[in-house]
Design a protein around this motif. Structure first.
Motif: not given
Length: 264
Positions: A178-200
């Motif tokens: 259950p920690r995965v989604v909150p963890t991924l949300l904290t990474l959205l401030d990194q533009p280069l990672l954002r496309p992969a994060l949005v898709d995930t």
């Protein structure tokens, strides 16, 4: 007098078959290092069906001796992965070998085996001095879906090392925690990672992802992928929980008129 002819014939047939199998195994074991890839493939198929504990030990020794020979290494690991025997412990030993090439392939094999008993050792391998070993340890942890890897993988995703950050995000997406989604949300401030994060997040996320994704519409020029992610969230909620309306309401509540007008 009892006629034992039939029983004796069966014993002789069985003995001949076992002898043939042992001979085939020995020949296959010798052929693991053959230069001809077709011969190596035939050897792998034979050993996958007949390998014994002693032959497993022999293969592990071959891996250690000939780890620079990719033909031997790949063939031996394929046999070990398919052998349905306890090979985790010796592979964990190889994961600590001085040769990075051997550590890398041990991590790969442990991921293929899918046994969570290897998770702690693979987490330790995330600190390996060799980037390729770290990469394959990340991929292996993704296959295992081990909860104890969430925080170390998140740290790698935040590290700025984009060679490792993207496989770390992919590994996180396959972790049932259950920690995965909150963890991924904290990474959205990194533009280069954002496309992969949005898709995930579109594939894994819940209603708590709607507001952060909507906020990105105003901050990110890539409106279409974010809108598509919101649609996927809605459709998944509708299909799974019949709760798509909850996502629609959340999107409206968290959207300004400008944000909504920018959606395709």
């Amino acid at each position: 007098v009892e006629d034992l002819t039939e029983a004796l014939d069966e014993e002789r047939t069985l003995a001949a078959r076992l002898h043939a199998e042992r001979t085939a195994s020995k020949e296959a074991l010798a052929a693991i290092g053959a230069e001809d890839w077709q011969l190596r493939r035939a050897a792998v198929r034979t050993l996958q069906q007949t390998i014994t504990a002693d032959e497993i030990a022999h293969l592990l020794n071959s891996i250690e001796r000939e780890h620079q020979n990719l033909g031997v290494l790949n063939s031996a690991l394929r046999v070990l992965i398919a052998a349905n025997r306890d090979v985790i412990a010796p592979l964990l030993t190889l994961l600590r070998d001085p040769h990075p090439n051997l550590r890398m392939h041990a991590a790969l094999a442990l991921g293929e085996l899918g046994d969570r008993a290897a998770a702690a050792a693979l987490v330790s391998a995330l600190a390996d001095e060799d980037a390729n070993v770290r990469f394959h340890a990340i991929e292996a942890l993704g296959r295992l879906g081990a909860a104890l890897a969430v925080e170390p993988l998140a740290a790698i995703a935040r590290s700025g090392d984009f060679f490792l950050a993207f496989p770390a995000i992919d590994a996180l997406s396959r972790t049932d925690d259950p920690r995965v989604v909150p963890t991924l949300l904290t990474l959205l401030d990194q533009p280069l990672l954002r496309p992969a994060l949005v898709d995930t997040l579109a594939a894994l996320g819940d209603e708590d992802c709607v507001a952060p994704l909507v906020t990105l519409i105003g901050a990110d020029g890539q409106v279409a992928p974010i809108a598509a992610a919101l649609v996927r969230l809605h459709d998944r909620y509708e299909e799974t929980f019949a709760a798509g309306e909850q996502d629609r309401k959340s999107t409206r509540l968290n959207s300004s008129h400008t944000d909504i007008s920018r959606m395709p």
